[in-house]
Design a protein around this motif. Sequence first.
Motif, mmCIF file in Angstrom:
data_model
loop_
_atom_site.group_PDB
_atom_site.id
_atom_site.type_symbol
_atom_site.label_atom_id
_atom_site.label_comp_id
_atom_site.label_asym_id
_atom_site.label_seq_id
_atom_site.Cartn_x
_atom_site.Cartn_y
_atom_site.Cartn_z
ATOM 1 N N THR A 192 0.857 -1.174 0.000
ATOM 2 C CA THR A 192 0.000 0.000 0.000
ATOM 3 C C THR A 192 0.898 1.230 0.000
ATOM 4 O O THR A 192 1.808 1.330 0.806
ATOM 5 C CB THR A 192 -0.914 0.018 1.236
ATOM 6 O OG1 THR A 192 -1.720 -1.155 1.224
ATOM 7 C CG2 THR A 192 -1.802 1.244 1.241
ATOM 8 N N TYR A 193 0.644 2.129 -0.933
ATOM 9 C CA TYR A 193 1.403 3.374 -0.995
ATOM 10 C C TYR A 193 0.434 4.534 -1.157
ATOM 11 O O TYR A 193 -0.728 4.359 -1.481
ATOM 12 C CB TYR A 193 2.435 3.340 -2.127
ATOM 13 C CG TYR A 193 1.848 3.278 -3.516
ATOM 14 C CD1 TYR A 193 1.687 4.431 -4.274
ATOM 15 C CD2 TYR A 193 1.451 2.070 -4.062
ATOM 16 C CE1 TYR A 193 1.146 4.377 -5.538
ATOM 17 C CE2 TYR A 193 0.916 2.001 -5.324
ATOM 18 C CZ TYR A 193 0.760 3.158 -6.057
ATOM 19 O OH TYR A 193 0.220 3.102 -7.316
ATOM 20 N N PHE A 194 0.940 5.724 -0.898
ATOM 21 C CA PHE A 194 0.106 6.921 -0.937
ATOM 22 C C PHE A 194 0.608 7.834 -2.037
ATOM 23 O O PHE A 194 1.802 8.098 -2.144
ATOM 24 C CB PHE A 194 0.158 7.647 0.410
ATOM 25 C CG PHE A 194 -0.326 6.784 1.536
ATOM 26 C CD1 PHE A 194 -1.671 6.725 1.849
ATOM 27 C CD2 PHE A 194 0.557 6.001 2.259
ATOM 28 C CE1 PHE A 194 -2.122 5.917 2.874
ATOM 29 C CE2 PHE A 194 0.117 5.191 3.284
ATOM 30 C CZ PHE A 194 -1.235 5.145 3.594
ATOM 31 N N SER A 195 -0.298 8.310 -2.878
ATOM 32 C CA SER A 195 0.089 9.218 -3.949
ATOM 33 C C SER A 195 -0.948 10.322 -4.089
ATOM 34 O O SER A 195 -2.099 10.164 -3.685
ATOM 35 C CB SER A 195 0.231 8.458 -5.273
ATOM 36 O OG SER A 195 -1.014 7.969 -5.679
ATOM 37 N N GLY A 196 -0.513 11.396 -4.681
ATOM 38 C CA GLY A 196 -1.409 12.510 -4.943
ATOM 39 C C GLY A 196 -1.483 13.500 -3.799
ATOM 40 O O GLY A 196 -0.876 13.340 -2.758
ATOM 41 N N THR A 197 -2.262 14.571 -4.037
ATOM 42 C CA THR A 197 -2.483 15.587 -3.021
ATOM 43 C C THR A 197 -3.975 15.816 -2.938
ATOM 44 O O THR A 197 -4.567 16.275 -3.901
ATOM 45 C CB THR A 197 -1.779 16.909 -3.413
ATOM 46 O OG1 THR A 197 -0.418 16.612 -3.666
ATOM 47 C CG2 THR A 197 -1.883 17.929 -2.331
ATOM 48 N N PRO A 198 -4.623 15.514 -1.867
ATOM 49 C CA PRO A 198 -4.133 14.871 -0.650
ATOM 50 C C PRO A 198 -3.773 13.413 -0.936
ATOM 51 O O PRO A 198 -4.257 12.829 -1.902
ATOM 52 C CB PRO A 198 -5.307 14.966 0.320
ATOM 53 C CG PRO A 198 -6.511 15.010 -0.568
ATOM 54 C CD PRO A 198 -6.073 15.723 -1.833
ATOM 55 N N PRO A 199 -2.916 12.807 -0.095
ATOM 56 C CA PRO A 199 -2.482 11.426 -0.339
ATOM 57 C C PRO A 199 -3.645 10.436 -0.338
ATOM 58 O O PRO A 199 -4.465 10.437 0.568
ATOM 59 C CB PRO A 199 -1.535 11.137 0.826
ATOM 60 C CG PRO A 199 -1.124 12.465 1.337
ATOM 61 C CD PRO A 199 -2.259 13.393 1.067
ATOM 62 N N VAL A 200 -3.702 9.656 -1.384
ATOM 63 C CA VAL A 200 -4.743 8.635 -1.533
ATOM 64 C C VAL A 200 -4.055 7.265 -1.518
ATOM 65 O O VAL A 200 -3.094 7.056 -2.250
ATOM 66 C CB VAL A 200 -5.503 8.828 -2.861
ATOM 67 C CG1 VAL A 200 -6.536 7.743 -3.061
ATOM 68 C CG2 VAL A 200 -6.130 10.204 -2.920
ATOM 69 N N PRO A 201 -4.534 6.317 -0.690
ATOM 70 C CA PRO A 201 -3.880 5.007 -0.663
ATOM 71 C C PRO A 201 -4.128 4.211 -1.945
ATOM 72 O O PRO A 201 -5.247 4.172 -2.450
ATOM 73 C CB PRO A 201 -4.489 4.308 0.547
ATOM 74 C CG PRO A 201 -5.744 5.039 0.843
ATOM 75 C CD PRO A 201 -5.597 6.421 0.307
ATOM 76 N N GLN A 202 -3.076 3.630 -2.484
ATOM 77 C CA GLN A 202 -3.126 2.756 -3.655
ATOM 78 C C GLN A 202 -2.535 1.410 -3.249
ATOM 79 O O GLN A 202 -1.701 1.356 -2.358
ATOM 80 C CB GLN A 202 -2.288 3.345 -4.803
ATOM 81 C CG GLN A 202 -2.603 4.772 -5.155
ATOM 82 C CD GLN A 202 -3.934 4.904 -5.884
ATOM 83 O OE1 GLN A 202 -4.339 4.015 -6.606
ATOM 84 N NE2 GLN A 202 -4.602 6.022 -5.678
ATOM 85 N N THR A 203 -2.935 0.327 -3.898
ATOM 86 C CA THR A 203 -2.373 -0.988 -3.582
ATOM 87 C C THR A 203 -1.845 -1.651 -4.843
ATOM 88 O O THR A 203 -2.346 -1.407 -5.943
ATOM 89 C CB THR A 203 -3.417 -1.923 -2.935
ATOM 90 O OG1 THR A 203 -4.504 -2.084 -3.837
ATOM 91 C CG2 THR A 203 -3.906 -1.370 -1.615
#
Length: 112
Positions: free
Chosen positions: A50-61
Motif C-alpha cells: 500500500t502506498y500513498f500518492s497525490g495531493t491529498p495522499p490517496v492510498p493505492q495498492t
Amino acid sequence: MGVLYQAYCHESADTVAGLVMGTQLHDGGSYPWYVAGYTVGTASVDYLITYFSGTPPVPQTLTVTVPLVSCPVVGPITNASGLAVDDVTQVSWLVAAVLLSAYVIKLLRRAF
C-alpha cells in the motif's frame, strides 16, 4: 532446504515473509509505502503493498511477487552462490591446467 534472505538461510518462507512484514513503513521519497499483507507460495512470496500518492495522499495498492531462493543449510551464508570454497578451488585448478596445456601446445606448434 531453507530460504535465503540477507545472507542468512532461514528455515521457512513464512519466516522470511514475517521479517519483511516487520519492517512496515518505508519512505519511498514523496510516496511512503508499507507492506499490508503477504501470501507464501512454493516458489515465491506475494506482498500486498500500500502506498500513498497525490495531493491529498490517496492510498493505492499493488502486488509484488518476490521469488524465493533456496539454500542448503539453515544459518549464516558467507557465500551466497551456495558453492563450497573447496569445490571452487578444485575447479579453478582444473581450468588453470587446461589453459596451461593449451599454452604448451601452442609453444610446441611454434617450435616445430
